[in-house]
Design a protein around this motif. Sequence first.
Motif, short mmCIF file in Angstrom:
data_model
loop_
_atom_site.label_atom_id
_atom_site.label_comp_id
_atom_site.label_asym_id
_atom_site.label_seq_id
_atom_site.Cartn_x
_atom_site.Cartn_y
_atom_site.Cartn_z
N LYS A 558 0.79 -1.30 -0.01
CA LYS A 558 -0.14 0.07 0.06
C LYS A 558 0.82 1.36 -0.02
N GLN A 579 -2.25 -2.85 -8.28
CA GLN A 579 -3.83 -2.16 -7.86
C GLN A 579 -3.67 -1.84 -6.50
N SER A 580 -2.89 -2.24 -5.45
CA SER A 580 -3.05 -2.24 -4.13
C SER A 580 -2.22 -0.84 -3.67
N VAL A 582 -1.39 2.74 -2.79
CA VAL A 582 -2.22 3.93 -2.55
C VAL A 582 -1.13 5.16 -2.28
N PRO A 598 -3.52 2.65 -10.71
CA PRO A 598 -4.85 2.93 -11.06
C PRO A 598 -5.66 3.49 -9.45
N ASN A 599 -5.19 2.84 -8.48
CA ASN A 599 -5.87 3.46 -7.22
C ASN A 599 -4.99 4.35 -6.30
N LEU A 600 -4.17 4.80 -6.88
CA LEU A 600 -3.12 5.89 -6.06
C LEU A 600 -4.05 7.09 -5.54
N ARG A 601 -3.53 7.24 -4.49
CA ARG A 601 -4.38 8.36 -3.77
C ARG A 601 -3.26 9.51 -3.26
N PRO A 618 -4.82 9.30 -11.79
CA PRO A 618 -6.18 8.38 -11.57
C PRO A 618 -7.33 9.01 -11.01
N SER A 619 -8.66 8.58 -11.18
CA SER A 619 -9.46 9.21 -10.33
C SER A 619 -9.54 8.99 -8.96
N SER A 620 -8.90 8.25 -8.29
CA SER A 620 -8.63 8.15 -6.93
C SER A 620 -7.88 9.22 -6.34
N GLN A 622 -5.92 12.01 -4.45
CA GLN A 622 -6.42 12.95 -3.30
C GLN A 622 -5.06 13.98 -2.97
#
Length: 791
Positions: A558, A579-580, A582, A598-601, A618-620, A622
């Motif tokens: 993560k 995928q994991s 973030v 793809p799931n990076l915050r 990516p849309s994730s 922050q």
Amino acid sequence: MERCLDGSRTSNWMSYPKPIYETEIVKKITRETLCEIIGKHCDEGGLVAKNSQLEALKELISKPKDVLMVGIYGLDGVGKTAIARALYDEIACQFEGASFLANVGEVSKKDGLCCLQKQLFCNILLGGEDQETIFHRRNNCLKDKLSHKKVLIVLDDVKDMGQLRTLAGRHDWFGRGSRIIITTKNKHLLYQHRVDEFYEPKGLDTCEALQLFSYHANTKEDSLFDFYPLSKQVIGYCDHNPLALQVVGSFLRGKRYLQWQVQLDNFARESVRENLNVLKVCYNGLNHQEQYIFLDVACFFKGECRDFVTKMLDGNDISAKKGLKGLTDRCLITFSERKLWMQNIIQKLGWQIVREASKPGRFWDHMDIQRLLRTRKGIHEVEGLFLDLSKSNNIHFPTEVFAKMTELKLLKVFLGCDCVDGRENYQVKFSEDFRLPCFMLRYLHWHGYQLKCFPADFEALELLELSMPYSHLRQINGNEINFPQLTILNLSHSQHFENISNFSRMPKLEGLVLEGCTSLVEVDPSVGDLSNLSLMNLKDCKRLNSLPNSICKLKSLKTLILTGCSRLQQLPDELKELQSLVNLNANGTSIRGISPPPNLRILYLGHCQRLRGIPMLPSSIQQVDAYNCISMETLSWNTELAASILQRIQAPSCEFSILVPGTRIPDCFTHKLAGSSVTMELPNPDWYSEDFLGFAVCVVLAPQAEMLQLHPEILCELKNLTFFHSCGEDSVDGFPLSDQEWGNSTNDHIWLAYQPRARADRCHPEEWDQITASFEVFACEVECAISLIYK
């Protein structure tokens, strides 16, 4: 109690049916009175006389003074924290910002005052959001920003002046109407700090003591009269102390009348020795598992994270979760901010029990440890040993003594947070043939471990965490160790450490921390076989120039921290498919390109001076920080990266903060202005409709050329909302780049941030007719903008 049962109801006794005996009338009146006493005056948390104490405190804080500091003082267990918390919960909504800092003395001792400063900052300015705030240049940030706000701050259990000077230095740190409440045992501290008002929680009278005791004993109404004489004795043995009443009441809960009588005999014997020694009777009433956990917490784990304590104490014959719940139910421990706490007086009881035992087994005091090593009495029974090197630097550990500690489960040789300089100079002395008995060892933390490698065939079959900061280790030969249960390996700041040759014999590893291992040259490809690894911290591994492709196989990873790996030039191509992942922190690396997973915050790329660009987000996402990436093209609003940013603004799913090189505010911001503030007249009273999502702000900042190496702190205040950006660190490694390697001809950067409407709901936004966004950026000229975001 007598004043509560003075016969004030007897004027109505003639109304009872006849014939009835007078004794029955008295019993009935007494029973009704007891029910009324217990039922009316005890709140859900068991705080008695709440209204009268709150009114007294409210009267103090309402005195006409711009900023008021109130000190609540008294001995352990008298209810200082409880009344401060009750007042805070009731009035916090009346302030622009509020923060309750619990256990200040213990937290500052364990984690440092900077941790408390960060919590205070986040609670008041960021609405409780725990962001990665970094106070690196502006130590006066707190007082600068709080001096304009009406705030409520509670500093609980303060123990020295340093804590007060750091967290609530002077009255002029805070805005008009602010109230600062300080709880402490030491009244002299309050005089030294020149607080304005003092409050000492009044002792419980018999009636109030009965309320508190009965609340925790959960005495049923139909048995109140029968248990009243016994309850009165308990109150006397506890000397009306609220903490003792809570513990003893919880201990007696559910027990029958005869069992109460037996325990009262025990209380009587203990109270002859010392009033609050009745608590020891409650300890004796715990089962073996609960007693074991209680003593470990008292000696080793106060202030530690709940998950860590649970992991360390869980075993074949112990259920830590069940045991901790039992101790919580009996008011012997509490949990706050996911950490485990114990009242000082209860902790001292635990220490006393350990020291009076024929075979102590637990050692945490440096004087007791020195005596143990000198006399060697009880060596075979030692189960836990925690030594603070700041109190016993260069102590000698004899090989033959430790060889006999065959029951050792917990060993921590650490350096308290009070020591900030020369941390590498603190160590324990021992010979080259030193060996640790690892048959039972579950936790090993050793600051400054001196040997260059582990002993051959080093097996620790039960070891869960291995932490050796500032060690002299040079390598770990994975074929010569066996850590089948190990979940955390921390070798931070071991400057001579070069590599781990094989990870296969630590298959359950979840966290790998090699921060500051400046000699590390590679990460073994076998790391890719660690299916549980969620954290890899390689910060400041300055000789590391590549990562193995196998890290892309880490399906649980993560967080990947690469900050300061200045020789690292590229990331594995397949990392973009992970995928994991973030959180990716690559500040100060030499990477030239990146494709975010793809799931990076969170993506930190500050001072990556060879970075050419970011294709898209990516849309994730922050948080993004790409400050001082001088080879990166200035953001153009017709690129894929710009499109992904605009998508985040127009259809936000959560708050975000993005900082990249750029010179122009996008057109979607309708209100913009040169300077540090911009005001928007709100269109109509219905602007705060159900379709309203939140606020977006934007600022173009132009750092002075000589300040580029300093990472910016950006703060935007909008009414009572605060947007803050300080994700990166100052650059310390320069790169000799020619003019042709600069991807842009300007130092300008653009910062975009969004906060959802939930942050504004408590500020009565429906009453606003305009809003002003005020920006403060360190050593920068700015142009700013604001926009309302709707569905």
